[in-house]
Scaffold this active site. Structure first.
Site, PDB file in Angstrom:
ATOM      1  CB  CYS A  81     -15.728  18.300 110.419  1.00  0.00           C
ATOM      2  SG  CYS A  81     -16.539  16.704 110.652  1.00  0.00           S
ATOM      3  CG  HIS A  86     -11.999  19.560 112.077  1.00  0.00           C
ATOM      4  ND1 HIS A  86     -12.559  18.302 112.122  1.00  0.00           N
ATOM      5  CD2 HIS A  86     -10.801  19.420 111.454  1.00  0.00           C
ATOM      6  CE1 HIS A  86     -11.740  17.438 111.554  1.00  0.00           C
ATOM      7  NE2 HIS A  86     -10.675  18.091 111.136  1.00  0.00           N
TER       8      HIS A  86
END
Length: 470
Positions: free
Chosen positions: A71, A125
């Site tokens: 991510c 993220h």
């Protein structure tokens, strides 16, 4: 190899605009953990009518790739147009602005060019990255549960002092869409569109599903019959490097998943059901947001990008995660729709997530600073145009091994290097001409020697032998 420096980038922010038509609004749907399991990509089981409709009058890229299948680095890469090796961050723990304050990001660039910038849900993220440059900011929420037994389970884990507290891996409460966080994110996007209807905007809607846990309203689960799903092979590719695959990712931390061993077939099908239900759930949220654009008469002047941060394994190789250089983890869905209602087109060109920033900048009539990606506008105009001969990704294993990988659209070649000594520890060559799953490492087979040499040539273009990753 840091390509962007503050003084250089700022000089571009002051360049005047040169465009012949009205600047479009930009709406990006950035989805978490979504592989190419959509109706428009040929999956006949998944029900994704709203996403499919975007592809019906837009351009769908069959061979789009992320730069790292995890991510944080992937999202940094998308939002800067820079590869992870240019940014210098490969883990999920380090916020971008902690080490790279000089980079000009997508929201910074569009804000400097008089766009209202909107972040909804999971965009970066790390929430704090670029938080101050968004005009509208809707914080990403933590995983939510609705069923009483799952809420109580979480509380018991907390009271027991468990270090990693995870609830059930899936939930199917009979509730409205907004009972779960992506439904609330969609509502906030709709509310924001109504407020900004007279402004130019860049809006990034980060939808958290189908990331674990597979929590979605029951009506989306009911779209599927888990008994119809095939259980994928758990076999590992013959001759692969011993660290090519991660074991489990986060799945084993969930309270209703066994701690050891492969999942049985019934649980595998239950999880696939949950993953598909989550796709249909976010598809419905996307439909609501696009319908709002239509109602507000914004659709014809809104550029829509639908994309994922990376792929995912649903039991293939016996794994439930991303975290690798495998084709299934690095290939992603990508659709660009400019609202023109033109006939559906597809492109087999090799494109990358780093191309999105320069693409939307050019389509907005803006001159962008230097980035690693390049505008896809020529492909939007001519999907069959000759394009790049390779796409690149990487994935580290600790600080002792760096896996750098290249695809030519048919084969994937990976070198596992020691970043310090530059020694090549192992190589892999997988055939993906007809299938997504790798079955055998062809790297040491004599009949593939010439092909391997050509793939190595491509790899060295991006990752020379003496490349400094850190």
């Amino acid at each position: 190899m840091k390509k962007v420096f503050l003084a250089f980038a700022i000089s571009y922010l002051s360049i005047g605009l040169s465009f012949a038509q009205e600047q479009p609004n930009v709406l990006i749907f950035l989805v978490d953990d979504l592989r190419n399991d959509l109706g428009c990509y040929g999956n006949t089981e998944v029900k994704s009518p709203n996403i499919d409709a975007l592809a019906e009058n837009g351009i769908l890229f069959n061979k789009a790739y992320c730069q790292q299948a995890i991510c944080a680095p992937s999202r940094m890469s998308i939002l800067t147009g820079l590869r992870p090796e240019s940014i210098g961050i490969y883990d999920i723990f380090t916020p971008m602005r902690k080490v790279r304050k000089d980079i000009i990001s997508m929201p910074q660039f569009f804000k400097a060019n008089n766009y209202k910038t909107v972040s909804i849900g999971k965009v970066y993220h790390h929430s704090r990255d670029d938080k101050s440059v968004w005009d509208v900011y809707f914080e990403k929420e933590r995983n939510s549960y609705v069923k009483k037994e799952n809420i109580e389970d979480l509380e018991l884990q907390k009271q027991s002092g468990k270090k990693v507290v995870k609830g059930a891996a899936f939930e199917d409460a009979d509730v409205a869409d907004e009972a779960y966080k992506d439904g609330r994110a969609a509502n906030y996007a709709i509310e924001t569109l109504n407020k900004l209807k007279d402004d130019k905007f860049l809006m990034v809607v980060g939808l958290s599903k189908p990331h674990l846990p597979y929590n979605a309203p029951k009506k989306y689960w009911d779209l599927y019959n888990k008994d119809n799903f095939n259980v994928p092979s758990r076999n590992k590719p013959e001759g692969m490097f011993r660290l090519s695959l991660s074991k489990w990712g986060e799945l084993k931390n969930y309270s209703n998943i066994p701690n050891e061993g492969d999942l049985d077939d019934d649980l595998t099908k239950e999880l696939i059901n949950g993953y598909y239900a989550c796709i249909s759930y976010i598809d419905a949220q996307i439909g609501k947001i696009i319908n709002t654009l239509e109602t507000l008469d914004l659709r014809k002047n809104t550029l829509i990008v639908f994309m994922s941060d990376h792929g995912y394994k649903l039991g293939e190789y016996g794994a439930w995660c991303k975290h690798s250089n495998m084709e299934i983890d690095t290939r992603v869905p990508l659709i660009i729709n400019d609202g023109s209602k033109k006939k559906a087109t597809q492109s087999n060109a090799l494109v990358e997530n780093i191309d999105i920033f320069p693409t939307i900048a050019e389509l907005s009539g803006l001159n962008i600073h230097e980035v690693d990606g390049k505008s896809l506008l020529p492909l939007i105009d001519n999907p069959n145009k000759d394009w790049d001969e390779a796409a690149y990704s990487l994935f580290p294993r600790g600080d002792k091994y760096m896996g750098c990988t290249v695809t030519n659209g048919k084969f994937r070649y990976t070198e596992w290097r020691n970043p310090e000594t530059k020694e090549v520890i192992s190589t892999e060559l997988f055939n993906h001409e007809t299938h997504l799953i790798a079955d055998k490492n062809l790297s040491g087979i004599p009949e593939y020697k010439k092909l391997k040499a050509n793939m190595k040539r491509l790899l060295l273009k991006q990752f020379p032998k003496d490349y400094e990753f850190y």
